[in-house]
Design an enzyme around this catalytic site. Structure first.
Site, PDB file in Angstrom:
ATOM      1  N   ASN A   9       0.863  -1.180   0.000  1.00 34.64           N
ATOM      2  CA  ASN A   9       0.000   0.000   0.000  1.00 34.64           C
ATOM      3  C   ASN A   9       0.901   1.232   0.000  1.00 34.64           C
ATOM      4  OD1 ASN A   9      -1.824   2.037   0.476  1.00 34.64           O
ATOM      5  ND2 ASN A   9      -2.349   1.391   2.565  1.00 34.64           N
ATOM      6  N   LYS A  11       0.094   4.272  -0.397  1.00 38.39           N
ATOM      7  CA  LYS A  11      -0.557   5.477   0.155  1.00 38.39           C
ATOM      8  C   LYS A  11      -0.298   6.677  -0.770  1.00 38.39           C
ATOM      9  CE  LYS A  11      -0.134   3.287   4.576  1.00 38.39           C
ATOM     10  NZ  LYS A  11      -0.088   3.367   6.036  1.00 38.39           N
ATOM     11  N   HIS A  95      -9.569   1.092   4.754  1.00 37.98           N
ATOM     12  CA  HIS A  95      -8.287   1.247   5.439  1.00 37.98           C
ATOM     13  C   HIS A  95      -8.471   2.172   6.654  1.00 37.98           C
ATOM     14  CE1 HIS A  95      -4.176   2.502   6.249  1.00 37.98           C
ATOM     15  NE2 HIS A  95      -3.820   1.353   5.698  1.00 37.98           N
ATOM     16  N   GLU A  97      -6.793   4.562   7.721  1.00 42.65           N
ATOM     17  CA  GLU A  97      -6.584   5.996   7.453  1.00 42.65           C
ATOM     18  C   GLU A  97      -7.824   6.613   6.809  1.00 42.65           C
ATOM     19  OE1 GLU A  97      -2.887   5.486   5.395  1.00 42.65           O
ATOM     20  OE2 GLU A  97      -1.915   4.979   7.293  1.00 42.65           O
ATOM     21  N   GLU A 167      -5.464  -4.997  10.578  1.00 45.25           N
ATOM     22  CA  GLU A 167      -4.452  -3.958  10.783  1.00 45.25           C
ATOM     23  C   GLU A 167      -4.770  -3.183  12.050  1.00 45.25           C
ATOM     24  OE1 GLU A 167      -2.427  -2.805   6.846  1.00 45.25           O
ATOM     25  OE2 GLU A 167      -4.220  -1.577   7.051  1.00 45.25           O
ATOM     26  N   GLY A 173       1.937   2.329  10.567  1.00 43.58           N
ATOM     27  CA  GLY A 173       2.807   3.486  10.383  1.00 43.58           C
ATOM     28  C   GLY A 173       3.504   3.943  11.655  1.00 43.58           C
ATOM     29  N   SER A 214       3.234  -2.033  10.264  1.00 45.05           N
ATOM     30  CA  SER A 214       4.685  -2.029  10.449  1.00 45.05           C
ATOM     31  C   SER A 214       5.351  -3.368  10.157  1.00 45.05           C
ATOM     32  CB  SER A 214       5.047  -1.537  11.857  1.00 45.05           C
ATOM     33  OG  SER A 214       4.539  -0.228  12.061  1.00 45.05           O
TER      34      SER A 214
HETATM   35  P1  PGA Z   1       2.689   0.318   7.570  1.00 41.58           P
HETATM   36  O1  PGA Z   1       1.258   0.477   6.875  1.00 41.58           O
HETATM   37  O2  PGA Z   1       3.286  -0.976   7.065  1.00 41.58           O
HETATM   38  O3  PGA Z   1       3.469   1.519   7.159  1.00 41.58           O
HETATM   39  O4  PGA Z   1       2.436   0.262   9.044  1.00 41.58           O
HETATM   40  C1  PGA Z   1       0.404  -0.621   6.725  1.00 41.58           C
HETATM   41  C2  PGA Z   1      -0.869  -0.170   6.037  1.00 41.58           C
HETATM   42  O5  PGA Z   1      -1.280   0.969   6.270  1.00 41.58           O
HETATM   43  O6  PGA Z   1      -1.497  -0.896   5.265  1.00 41.58           O
END
Ligand code: PGA
Length: 254
Positions: A9, A11, A95, A97, A167, A173, A214
């Protein structure tokens, strides 16, 4: 038999030049398509078409979002029909976010899943609790509610084509990963106590449930050896060719 899946992803990152270099690098990474590990890259919308051209036969591209509406006067939205018309067959839905910063509700996520299925687009359906939820011991309740809403109109046959991504918001993140045991516990819960009552044991067993939050080369293998973790949705580490390839390798080894 369920499949290992490693999805990236991106983003809202990378210029087209940077994106192209990374896509070409992933494409050069031989054998991806021959092994039992599906690789999906979700770049910003505007790169999907060109990414698809680069990727033929190796990996698939996916969108990061899909509109809950059909075509029409919805400025700034991208419909399933539009995605389908350029050959995009995957999309992330719900997601954290999108839920946190754009106010997506469980009901909207459900409508987005419906639109993806109508257009034969496989949804990577995200769920996960906040730190506050976890500290209050509500993580299972929250995840069950999110998934029940997302899957409310999905039948058994369509479920076989969807992907669930667990997640935990506190791990996305942040550099803080759920421990393999914490992740396994939630994945087993999703499979046995959310999917099985709705779709039956066979569909639950065949469903791919991937972990996100992460994931890095250093922790991927410990996560992937867990019996109910079928791969990863990778954010930050998917922007590095070396890191992303090593996560794919970790999934292929198992
Ligand atoms: P990240 O993001 O690996 O940077 O924690 C995962 C995601 O948002 O799908």
């Amino acid at each position: 038999m369920r499949r290992k899946i490693v999805a990236g992803n991106w983003k809202m990152n990378l210029s087209w030049e940077e994106a192209k270099t990374l896509l070409l690098g992933i494409n050069r990474f031989a054998n991806i398509h021959k092994r039992d590990c599906k690789v999906i890259i979700c770049p910003p919308f505007v790169y999907l078409d060109r990414a698809n051209d680069i990727f033929i036969g190796h990996a698939s591209v996916g969108a990061q979002n899909i509109s809950e509406y059909d075509n029409g006067a919805y400025t700034g939205e991208i419909s399933g029909e539009i995605l389908n018309s350029i050959g995009v067959h995957y999309t992330i839905v719900g997601h954290s976010e999108r839920r946190q910063y754009f106010g997506e509700t469980n009901e909207q996520v459900g409508r987005k899943v419906d639109k993806a299925i109508e257009r034969n687009i496989k949804a990577i359906i995200c769920c996960g609790e906040t730190l506050e939820d976890r500290n209050a011991g509500r993580q299972k309740h929250v995840v069950k509610e999110q998934l029940t809403a997302a899957l409310r109109n999905v039948n058994k046959e369509a479920m076989e084509r969807q992907i669930i991504a667990y997640e935990p918001v506190w791990a996305v993140g942040t550099g803080q990963t759920a421990s393999p045991a914490q992740a396994q516990e939630m994945h087993a819960f999703i499979r046995n106590e959310v999917l099985e009552p709705i779709f039956g044991a066979e569909v639950a067993d065949n469903s791919s449930i991937i972990y996100g939050g992460s994931v890095k080369p250093g922790n991927a293998e410990d996560l992937f050896v867990q019996p109910d973790i079928d791969g990863a949705l990778v954010g930050g580490a998917s922007l590095s060719l070396e890191d992303f390839n090593s996560i794919i390798h970790a999934a292929q080894r198992l």
